[in-house]
Motif scaffolding. Structure first.
Motif, mmCIF file in Angstrom:
data_model
loop_
_atom_site.group_PDB
_atom_site.id
_atom_site.type_symbol
_atom_site.label_atom_id
_atom_site.label_comp_id
_atom_site.label_asym_id
_atom_site.label_seq_id
_atom_site.Cartn_x
_atom_site.Cartn_y
_atom_site.Cartn_z
ATOM 1 N N UNK A 48 0.845 -1.188 0.000
ATOM 2 C CA UNK A 48 0.000 0.000 0.000
ATOM 3 C C UNK A 48 0.880 1.237 0.000
ATOM 4 N N UNK A 49 1.876 1.269 0.904
ATOM 5 C CA UNK A 49 2.857 2.324 0.947
ATOM 6 C C UNK A 49 2.219 3.696 0.784
ATOM 7 N N UNK A 50 2.671 4.417 -0.246
ATOM 8 C CA UNK A 50 2.178 5.767 -0.451
ATOM 9 C C UNK A 50 0.820 5.803 -1.127
ATOM 10 N N UNK A 51 0.493 4.756 -1.888
ATOM 11 C CA UNK A 51 -0.555 4.984 -2.862
ATOM 12 C C UNK A 51 -1.606 3.905 -3.033
ATOM 13 N N UNK A 52 -1.281 2.647 -2.875
ATOM 14 C CA UNK A 52 -2.173 1.639 -3.407
ATOM 15 C C UNK A 52 -2.172 0.421 -2.516
ATOM 16 N N UNK A 53 -3.273 -0.308 -2.443
ATOM 17 C CA UNK A 53 -3.209 -1.511 -1.636
ATOM 18 C C UNK A 53 -4.472 -2.321 -1.661
ATOM 19 N N UNK A 54 -4.373 -3.507 -1.099
ATOM 20 C CA UNK A 54 -5.504 -4.402 -0.925
ATOM 21 C C UNK A 54 -5.410 -5.028 0.430
ATOM 22 N N UNK A 55 -5.917 -6.266 0.586
ATOM 23 C CA UNK A 55 -5.952 -6.827 1.916
ATOM 24 C C UNK A 55 -5.433 -8.247 1.998
ATOM 25 N N UNK A 56 -5.258 -8.959 0.893
ATOM 26 C CA UNK A 56 -4.836 -10.351 0.982
ATOM 27 C C UNK A 56 -4.268 -10.812 -0.343
ATOM 28 N N UNK A 57 -3.637 -11.961 -0.342
ATOM 29 C CA UNK A 57 -3.119 -12.524 -1.585
ATOM 30 C C UNK A 57 -4.242 -12.910 -2.533
ATOM 31 N N UNK A 58 -4.036 -12.671 -3.795
ATOM 32 C CA UNK A 58 -5.002 -13.141 -4.779
ATOM 33 C C UNK A 58 -4.805 -14.641 -4.984
ATOM 34 N N UNK A 59 -5.872 -15.332 -5.376
ATOM 35 C CA UNK A 59 -5.802 -16.775 -5.559
ATOM 36 C C UNK A 59 -5.362 -17.160 -6.960
ATOM 37 N N UNK A 60 -5.597 -16.312 -7.947
ATOM 38 C CA UNK A 60 -5.238 -16.647 -9.309
ATOM 39 C C UNK A 60 -3.770 -16.352 -9.549
ATOM 40 N N UNK A 61 -3.165 -17.088 -10.457
ATOM 41 C CA UNK A 61 -1.759 -16.863 -10.764
ATOM 42 C C UNK A 61 -1.599 -15.607 -11.609
ATOM 43 N N UNK A 62 -0.383 -15.105 -11.618
ATOM 44 C CA UNK A 62 -0.076 -13.885 -12.361
ATOM 45 C C UNK A 62 0.311 -14.247 -13.796
ATOM 46 N N UNK A 63 -0.224 -13.493 -14.732
ATOM 47 C CA UNK A 63 0.157 -13.643 -16.137
ATOM 48 C C UNK A 63 1.421 -12.813 -16.346
ATOM 49 N N UNK A 64 2.579 -13.447 -16.234
ATOM 50 C CA UNK A 64 3.847 -12.722 -16.301
ATOM 51 C C UNK A 64 4.168 -12.221 -17.710
ATOM 52 N N UNK A 65 3.442 -12.689 -18.712
ATOM 53 C CA UNK A 65 3.664 -12.228 -20.088
ATOM 54 C C UNK A 65 2.816 -11.002 -20.429
ATOM 55 N N UNK A 66 1.887 -10.684 -19.577
ATOM 56 C CA UNK A 66 0.964 -9.574 -19.851
ATOM 57 C C UNK A 66 1.595 -8.252 -19.427
ATOM 58 N N UNK A 67 1.527 -7.263 -20.301
ATOM 59 C CA UNK A 67 2.042 -5.940 -19.994
ATOM 60 C C UNK A 67 1.018 -5.162 -19.175
ATOM 61 N N UNK A 68 1.523 -4.225 -18.389
ATOM 62 C CA UNK A 68 0.651 -3.390 -17.578
ATOM 63 C C UNK A 68 1.007 -1.929 -17.723
ATOM 64 N N UNK A 69 0.307 -1.084 -16.999
ATOM 65 C CA UNK A 69 0.582 0.352 -17.032
ATOM 66 C C UNK A 69 0.476 0.929 -15.626
ATOM 67 N N UNK A 70 1.153 2.025 -15.423
ATOM 68 C CA UNK A 70 1.119 2.730 -14.139
ATOM 69 C C UNK A 70 0.861 4.206 -14.391
#
Length: 244
Positions: A10-32
């Motif tokens: 969460x730090x300065x800006x963003x957060x949730x509350x628990x681990x997600x159950x689905x795996x991460x698509x490491x090939x998928x690009x994202x944006x910030x």
């Protein structure tokens, strides 16, 4: 490596509350998208830089990458203050070693800077100071994960928006451009804290064993007055504030 939890990120800006159950698509690009502003009014023309500090696996484990893998820091067992200290420490390393950011962008009229086509991983974000109406606004460095956890359904968000924290300082009319600066001393001692000098000792001349160290001491102690402010730092770091 470290488990990826949006709660501690969460730090300065963003957060949730628990681990997600689905795996991460490491090939998928994202944006910030980073927002920098006050009371709904964005600061325009401010430069931000992004550095990838870690890669992430499909099962949500971080591994430090590139130059950041060489620094004596850990991603294990950090709470929100620990992640904040990590960001400050890594930003100091990047500045000291002149690391080139992966990408830079400037905020638009709406105070937003966008970084697209980012690989999955952990990123350090740093920003420039902004001056307006006798105030100086200094954004805090922070780290954010791509993807980040959706606080509503626990899934992964690959397009993340963050409003960074900042410090503000008022300059009365006629006071000139004097500002208070925060100094983060990075120690090269493999964690042997008993060998470290305090900032006051450093400014009194201790620890300046060669010309390079003497020049460093002069730069750190350029202010006429030294004020120490207790603040948690990362491994191999001591934080303080100087002003004049």
């Amino acid at each position: 490596t470290a488990w990826l939890t949006a709660a501690v990120l969460a730090l300065s800006c963003f957060g949730g509350s628990a681990l997600a159950y689905e795996t991460i698509d490491t090939d998928r690009k994202g944006s910030l998208t980073v927002y920098f502003g006050q009371d709904g009014s964005g600061f325009s023309g401010v430069g931000f830089s992004v550095y990838q500090i870690a890669e992430v696996s499909r099962d949500a484990r971080f591994s430090l990458t590139g130059a950041f893998a060489e620094y004596p820091v850990s991603l294990e067992g950090l709470d929100s203050s620990g992640w904040r200290a990590l960001a400050q420490t890594l930003a100091a390393y990047a500045a000291r070693d002149g690391l080139e950011p992966m990408e830079t962008a400037q905020t638009g009229e709406d105070g937003r800077a966008r970084f697209a086509e980012l690989a999955a991983g952990l990123y350090l974000i740093t920003g420039e100071r902004f001056q307006q109406d006798h105030y100086t606004y200094t954004p805090e460095p922070f780290v954010v994960s791509l993807p980040s956890q959706d606080p509503e359904n626990g899934g992964w968000l690959y397009d993340v928006a963050s409003a960074c924290k900042y410090e503000s300082q008022y300059h009365p009319p006629g006071s000139g451009d004097t500002v208070t600066r925060k100094v983060l001393k990075v120690w090269r001692d493999d964690g042997r804290e008993h060998l470290r000098h305090s900032a006051r000792e450093l400014c009194r001349g201790r620890g300046a064993r060669d010309k390079r160290a003497a020049r460093h001491r002069q730069a750190v102690c350029a202010a006429a007055q030294l004020r120490l402010s207790p603040e948690r730092g990362g491994r191999g770091a001591k934080a303080g504030a100087i002003g004049k």
